[in-house]
Design an enzyme around this catalytic site. Structure first.
Site, PDB file in Angstrom:
ATOM      1  N   GLU A 114       0.826  -1.219   0.000  1.00 53.36           N
ATOM      2  CA  GLU A 114       0.000   0.000   0.000  1.00 53.36           C
ATOM      3  C   GLU A 114       0.859   1.267   0.000  1.00 53.36           C
ATOM      4  OE1 GLU A 114      -2.934  -0.485  -0.740  1.00 53.36           O
ATOM      5  OE2 GLU A 114      -3.638  -2.343   0.204  1.00 53.36           O
ATOM      6  N   HIS A 137      -2.616   2.173   8.278  1.00 51.56           N
ATOM      7  CA  HIS A 137      -3.723   1.416   7.677  1.00 51.56           C
ATOM      8  C   HIS A 137      -3.910   0.145   8.487  1.00 51.56           C
ATOM      9  CE1 HIS A 137      -6.197  -0.929   5.050  1.00 51.56           C
ATOM     10  NE2 HIS A 137      -5.229  -1.799   4.810  1.00 51.56           N
ATOM     11  N   HIS A 139      -7.057  -3.186   9.649  1.00 53.13           N
ATOM     12  CA  HIS A 139      -8.334  -3.835   9.393  1.00 53.13           C
ATOM     13  C   HIS A 139      -9.175  -3.844  10.672  1.00 53.13           C
ATOM     14  CE1 HIS A 139      -5.990  -6.204   6.035  1.00 53.13           C
ATOM     15  NE2 HIS A 139      -6.120  -4.920   5.756  1.00 53.13           N
ATOM     16  N   GLU A 167     -17.374  11.696  22.944  1.00 53.40           N
ATOM     17  CA  GLU A 167     -16.150  12.408  22.574  1.00 53.40           C
ATOM     18  C   GLU A 167     -15.787  12.314  21.095  1.00 53.40           C
ATOM     19  OE1 GLU A 167     -13.031  11.676  25.438  1.00 53.40           O
ATOM     20  OE2 GLU A 167     -14.110  13.012  26.797  1.00 53.40           O
ATOM     21  N   HIS A 208     -12.857  -3.456   3.847  1.00 54.19           N
ATOM     22  CA  HIS A 208     -11.407  -3.693   3.933  1.00 54.19           C
ATOM     23  C   HIS A 208     -10.812  -3.166   5.251  1.00 54.19           C
ATOM     24  CE1 HIS A 208      -7.272  -3.781   1.765  1.00 54.19           C
ATOM     25  NE2 HIS A 208      -7.099  -3.650   3.066  1.00 54.19           N
TER      26      HIS A 208
HETATM   27  O1  2HA Z   1      -1.209  -6.494   3.164  1.00 53.85           O
HETATM   28  O2  2HA Z   1      -3.438  -4.539   4.620  1.00 53.85           O
HETATM   29  O3  2HA Z   1      -4.188  -3.659   2.262  1.00 53.85           O
HETATM   30  C1  2HA Z   1      -1.422  -5.419   3.936  1.00 53.85           C
HETATM   31  C2  2HA Z   1      -2.743  -4.826   3.687  1.00 53.85           C
HETATM   32  C3  2HA Z   1      -3.135  -4.547   2.311  1.00 53.85           C
HETATM   33 ZN    ZN Z   2      -5.368  -3.821   4.172  1.00 52.57          ZN
END
Ligand code: 2HA
Ligand code: ZN
Length: 268
Positions: A114, A137, A139, A167, A208
């Site tokens: 990413e 990033h 999940h 909050e 995602h």
């Molecule tokens: O592989 O989260 O979006 C890592 C990730 C791809």
């Molecule tokens: Zn991801």
């Protein structure tokens, strides 16, 4: 410890923490943080380039900038055990089309898949805030779950989150942006994410995960953690009759009391 060693420890601890929260299964998630020149202080030699590798887009707007970035295919649970293989320090080459690897990725690997979304987001956030430093990033479980059962309209999504904990509006008055499901790991999703980052510091990728940004690892993580908490409340209550809520009037009271600038048009 040098400044850079402290940063490596901080990124490693964050990866472990996020793994234990259950957000970063297998190789899920990635972290990048800008490294300023004055944070180098002898731990690495910036003239000692280990490898130079191409990137698939033009990052010339941030040529010369250095970042610590999690590696592609690497598991967050392993970062703390072996930072030198699971993390790397990169510098964008003057042409913007290659990166120098200055430290890490010792098994021959490279930055996260990413990287386009991370670097394009850094470019946009730096235009908004010269103090910006971090992109995360992950999940986040309930945030991801919410994208299956809630409208993806950004105003509606944001307002539901604001209603879930008092909050929230104070922590992310700018709200969250939402991208519909898209193929990940390419320039296209990177560009779309960065465009959204002009308005908000948080971008949800439907089905995602989420991207959060900030001046520090704590700030970017704190934003995501607050969204995730709100999404968890939503998932807990969504199938029950709601007899109380936080009203728009109350959200306005909070915004005024804490002096935050609320996303225009979201409260009326
Ligand atoms: O592989 O989260 O979006 C890592 C990730 C791809
Ligand atoms: Zn991801």
């Amino acid at each position: 410890m040098t400044k850079l060693e402290k940063i490596i420890c901080e990124v490693s601890r964050l990866a472990s923490n996020m793994y234990r929260l259950g957000w970063d299964e297998r190789n899920g998630g990635n972290i990048s943080r800008i490294i300023d020149d004055d944070e180098i202080d002898g731990f690495i030699d910036v003239n000692d380039v280990k490898r130079t590798i191409p990137i698939a887009f033009d990052a010339s707007q941030i040529a010369g900038k250095m970042f610590i970035v999690t590696g592609t295919g690497k598991y967050f649970k392993n970062v703390e055990i072996a930072p030198q293989t699971n993390l790397g320090i990169i510098r964008i080459c003057p042409d913007g089309k290659n990166i120098d690897i200055l430290w890490g990725y010792e098994d021959g690997s490279k930055p996260t898949s990413e990287l386009p979304a991370h670097l394009m987001t850094h470019i946009e956030r730096l235009k908004k805030d010269s103090q910006h430093k971090v992109v995360i990033h992950t999940h986040a479980t309930n945030t991801l779950a919410m994208t299956y059962v809630h409208s993806l309209d950004e105003r509606e999504f944001t307002k539901t989150l604001w209603q879930m904990c008092t909050e929230c509006i104070v922590v992310f008055p700018d709200g969250v942006s939402v991208l519909p499901w898209m193929l990940c790991g390419n320039d296209e999703i990177g560009r779309k994410t960065a465009e959204k980052m002009r308005d908000t510091r948080l971008v949800v990728w439907a089905q995602h995960g989420i991207f959060g940004t900030g001046k520090s690892l704590d700030e970017a993580f704190g934003l995501i953690e607050t969204v995730e908490k709100a999404a968890e409340i939503y998932i807990k209550i969504m199938n029950m009759p709601r007899i109380n809520t936080i009203t728009d009037e109350q959200l306005k009271l909070l915004a005024n009391a804490f002096g935050v600038q609320v996303h225009e048009g979201y409260l009326d």
